[in-house]
Design a protein around this motif. Structure first.
Motif, PDB file in Angstrom:
ATOM      1  N   TYR A  69      15.542  -7.898 -14.088  1.00  0.00           N
ATOM      2  CA  TYR A  69      14.808  -7.433 -12.744  1.00  0.00           C
ATOM      3  C   TYR A  69      13.528  -6.989 -12.077  1.00  0.00           C
ATOM      4  O   TYR A  69      13.036  -7.992 -12.194  1.00  0.00           O
ATOM      5  CB  TYR A  69      15.467  -6.339 -12.500  1.00  0.00           C
ATOM      6  N   SER A  70      12.802  -7.164 -14.328  1.00  0.00           N
ATOM      7  CA  SER A  70      11.262  -7.222 -13.665  1.00  0.00           C
ATOM      8  C   SER A  70      10.706  -8.525 -14.158  1.00  0.00           C
ATOM      9  O   SER A  70      10.140  -8.562 -13.355  1.00  0.00           O
ATOM     10  CB  SER A  70      11.045  -6.398 -15.449  1.00  0.00           C
ATOM     11  N   GLN A  71      11.511  -9.156 -14.529  1.00  0.00           N
ATOM     12  CA  GLN A  71      10.443 -11.016 -14.436  1.00  0.00           C
ATOM     13  C   GLN A  71      11.216 -11.427 -12.809  1.00  0.00           C
ATOM     14  O   GLN A  71      10.122 -12.176 -12.821  1.00  0.00           O
ATOM     15  CB  GLN A  71      12.129 -11.727 -15.678  1.00  0.00           C
ATOM     16  N   THR A  72      12.254 -10.620 -11.576  1.00  0.00           N
ATOM     17  CA  THR A  72      12.126 -11.288 -10.858  1.00  0.00           C
ATOM     18  C   THR A  72      10.796 -10.800 -10.455  1.00  0.00           C
ATOM     19  O   THR A  72      10.878 -11.677  -8.910  1.00  0.00           O
ATOM     20  CB  THR A  72      13.197 -10.854 -10.217  1.00  0.00           C
ATOM     21  N   GLU A  73      10.826  -9.785  -9.824  1.00  0.00           N
ATOM     22  CA  GLU A  73      10.080  -8.931  -9.728  1.00  0.00           C
ATOM     23  C   GLU A  73       8.360  -9.719 -10.219  1.00  0.00           C
ATOM     24  O   GLU A  73       7.403  -9.910  -9.213  1.00  0.00           O
ATOM     25  CB  GLU A  73       9.558  -7.028  -9.572  1.00  0.00           C
ATOM     26  N   ASN A  74       7.893  -9.589 -10.881  1.00  0.00           N
ATOM     27  CA  ASN A  74       6.595 -10.638 -11.513  1.00  0.00           C
ATOM     28  C   ASN A  74       6.625 -11.989 -10.835  1.00  0.00           C
ATOM     29  O   ASN A  74       5.565 -12.409 -10.583  1.00  0.00           O
ATOM     30  CB  ASN A  74       6.673 -10.292 -13.245  1.00  0.00           C
ATOM     31  N   LYS A  75       8.123 -12.538 -10.972  1.00  0.00           N
ATOM     32  CA  LYS A  75       7.879 -13.932 -10.113  1.00  0.00           C
ATOM     33  C   LYS A  75       7.576 -13.919  -8.828  1.00  0.00           C
ATOM     34  O   LYS A  75       6.704 -14.146  -8.467  1.00  0.00           O
ATOM     35  CB  LYS A  75       8.917 -14.776 -10.043  1.00  0.00           C
ATOM     36  N   SER A  76       8.114 -12.738  -8.344  1.00  0.00           N
ATOM     37  CA  SER A  76       7.847 -12.236  -6.564  1.00  0.00           C
ATOM     38  C   SER A  76       6.152 -12.280  -6.438  1.00  0.00           C
ATOM     39  O   SER A  76       6.144 -12.892  -5.417  1.00  0.00           O
ATOM     40  CB  SER A  76       8.687 -11.605  -5.829  1.00  0.00           C
ATOM     41  N   TYR A 127       1.139 -10.385  -0.209  1.00  0.00           N
ATOM     42  CA  TYR A 127       0.850  -9.734  -1.802  1.00  0.00           C
ATOM     43  C   TYR A 127       0.556  -8.171  -1.246  1.00  0.00           C
ATOM     44  O   TYR A 127       0.829  -7.418  -1.312  1.00  0.00           O
ATOM     45  CB  TYR A 127       0.219  -9.984  -2.722  1.00  0.00           C
ATOM     46  N   ASP A 128      -0.717  -8.515  -0.438  1.00  0.00           N
ATOM     47  CA  ASP A 128      -2.068  -7.193  -0.642  1.00  0.00           C
ATOM     48  C   ASP A 128      -1.749  -6.706   1.205  1.00  0.00           C
ATOM     49  O   ASP A 128      -1.741  -5.426   0.966  1.00  0.00           O
ATOM     50  CB  ASP A 128      -3.392  -7.875  -0.561  1.00  0.00           C
ATOM     51  N   SER A 129      -1.467  -8.110   2.097  1.00  0.00           N
ATOM     52  CA  SER A 129      -1.157  -7.503   3.487  1.00  0.00           C
ATOM     53  C   SER A 129       0.150  -5.996   3.179  1.00  0.00           C
ATOM     54  O   SER A 129       1.136  -6.082   3.077  1.00  0.00           O
ATOM     55  CB  SER A 129      -0.875  -8.892   4.303  1.00  0.00           C
ATOM     56  N   ASP A 130      -0.352  -6.099   4.756  1.00  0.00           N
ATOM     57  CA  ASP A 130       2.017  -4.740   4.693  1.00  0.00           C
ATOM     58  C   ASP A 130       1.931  -5.163   6.090  1.00  0.00           C
ATOM     59  O   ASP A 130       2.326  -3.986   7.175  1.00  0.00           O
ATOM     60  CB  ASP A 130       1.318  -3.751   4.699  1.00  0.00           C
ATOM     61  N   SER A 131       1.599  -6.321   6.723  1.00  0.00           N
ATOM     62  CA  SER A 131       2.435  -6.691   8.289  1.00  0.00           C
ATOM     63  C   SER A 131       3.975  -6.811   8.274  1.00  0.00           C
ATOM     64  O   SER A 131       4.164  -6.794   6.912  1.00  0.00           O
ATOM     65  CB  SER A 131       1.287  -7.820   8.777  1.00  0.00           C
ATOM     66  N   GLU A 132       4.605  -7.319   8.686  1.00  0.00           N
ATOM     67  CA  GLU A 132       5.462  -7.383   9.201  1.00  0.00           C
ATOM     68  C   GLU A 132       6.083  -8.934   8.991  1.00  0.00           C
ATOM     69  O   GLU A 132       6.835  -8.719   8.346  1.00  0.00           O
ATOM     70  CB  GLU A 132       5.717  -7.463  10.491  1.00  0.00           C
ATOM     71  N   ILE A 179      10.518 -10.354   1.472  1.00  0.00           N
ATOM     72  CA  ILE A 179      12.323 -10.160   2.005  1.00  0.00           C
ATOM     73  C   ILE A 179      12.656 -12.045   1.017  1.00  0.00           C
ATOM     74  O   ILE A 179      13.063 -11.580   1.068  1.00  0.00           O
ATOM     75  CB  ILE A 179      12.664  -9.588   2.440  1.00  0.00           C
ATOM     76  N   LEU A 180      11.536 -12.383   2.141  1.00  0.00           N
ATOM     77  CA  LEU A 180      12.692 -13.539   2.301  1.00  0.00           C
ATOM     78  C   LEU A 180      12.297 -14.572   0.833  1.00  0.00           C
ATOM     79  O   LEU A 180      13.336 -15.481  -0.285  1.00  0.00           O
ATOM     80  CB  LEU A 180      11.591 -14.481   2.812  1.00  0.00           C
ATOM     81  N   VAL A 181      11.109 -13.984  -0.393  1.00  0.00           N
ATOM     82  CA  VAL A 181      10.732 -14.843  -1.228  1.00  0.00           C
ATOM     83  C   VAL A 181      11.767 -14.433  -2.628  1.00  0.00           C
ATOM     84  O   VAL A 181      12.395 -15.102  -2.876  1.00  0.00           O
ATOM     85  CB  VAL A 181       9.547 -14.720  -2.235  1.00  0.00           C
ATOM     86  N   ASN A 182      12.269 -12.897  -1.905  1.00  0.00           N
ATOM     87  CA  ASN A 182      12.970 -11.858  -3.137  1.00  0.00           C
ATOM     88  C   ASN A 182      14.569 -13.185  -2.970  1.00  0.00           C
ATOM     89  O   ASN A 182      15.085 -13.110  -3.746  1.00  0.00           O
ATOM     90  CB  ASN A 182      12.481 -10.760  -1.985  1.00  0.00           C
ATOM     91  N   LYS A 183      14.920 -12.838  -2.119  1.00  0.00           N
ATOM     92  CA  LYS A 183      15.920 -13.850  -1.681  1.00  0.00           C
ATOM     93  C   LYS A 183      15.864 -14.821  -2.086  1.00  0.00           C
ATOM     94  O   LYS A 183      17.749 -15.777  -2.523  1.00  0.00           O
ATOM     95  CB  LYS A 183      16.710 -13.916   0.009  1.00  0.00           C
ATOM     96  N   LYS A 184      14.966 -15.873  -2.023  1.00  0.00           N
ATOM     97  CA  LYS A 184      15.250 -17.006  -2.469  1.00  0.00           C
ATOM     98  C   LYS A 184      15.117 -17.128  -4.009  1.00  0.00           C
ATOM     99  O   LYS A 184      16.079 -18.324  -4.433  1.00  0.00           O
ATOM    100  CB  LYS A 184      14.096 -17.470  -2.096  1.00  0.00           C
ATOM    101  N   LEU A 185      14.518 -16.542  -5.266  1.00  0.00           N
ATOM    102  CA  LEU A 185      14.451 -16.000  -5.843  1.00  0.00           C
ATOM    103  C   LEU A 185      16.030 -15.529  -6.024  1.00  0.00           C
ATOM    104  O   LEU A 185      16.928 -15.680  -7.408  1.00  0.00           O
ATOM    105  CB  LEU A 185      13.409 -15.215  -6.442  1.00  0.00           C
ATOM    106  N   ASP A 186      16.566 -14.781  -5.803  1.00  0.00           N
ATOM    107  CA  ASP A 186      18.163 -15.136  -5.755  1.00  0.00           C
ATOM    108  C   ASP A 186      19.078 -15.435  -6.316  1.00  0.00           C
ATOM    109  O   ASP A 186      19.859 -15.746  -6.283  1.00  0.00           O
ATOM    110  CB  ASP A 186      18.550 -13.345  -5.295  1.00  0.00           C
TER     111      ASP A 186
END
Length: 121
Positions: free
Chosen positions: A20-27, A45-50, A57-64
């Motif tokens: 999980y930590s490796q996935t978070e680092n890649k993300s 990474y720095d932005s909080d816009s929609e 979320i998309l990057v995390n899904k693609k990594l998964d």
């Protein structure tokens, strides 16, 4: 026997947190190199816009799904254009962007060299 069971459980708990930590680092690495199209000059990474949150979320899904960094960049580049990347590839559209700092450095060096020769005379 209890110690062996305890060690096996600890191994699986720590190995899953490591993955999980490796996935978070890649993300984080990928989203730091993506430009937020809403917040000009800010990374996803720095932005909080929609838009930035949906890209995270998309990057995390693609990594998964098992995609690597280059495949994710290619997917996003096809969808949003090359402008979304902070570090664009060297190609016919960006060669001037990459070579301009070298040209400025050489031109500045030539001017300084020429001025130093004239001051000696």
């Amino acid at each position: 026997m209890r110690i062996l069971k305890f060690l096996i459980i600890c191994f699986f708990l720590f190995s899953s947190s490591f993955v999980y930590s490796q996935t978070e680092n890649k993300s984080a690495k990928i989203t730091k190199n993506l430009r937020c199209l809403i917040c000009q000059g800010q990374s996803v990474y720095d932005s909080d816009s929609e838009f930035a949150n949906s890209l995270k979320i998309l990057v995390n899904k693609k990594l998964d799904q098992g995609l690597n960094e280059k495949q994710i960049y290619d997917f996003l580049k096809d969808k949003y254009g090359e402008w979304i990347l902070y570090d664009p590839e060297f190609n016919k559209n960006t060669y001037f962007l990459w070579l301009l700092p070298i040209l400025i450095f050489l031109l500045g060096g030539a001017i300084i060299f020429k001025l130093s020769i004239f001051k000696k005379k």
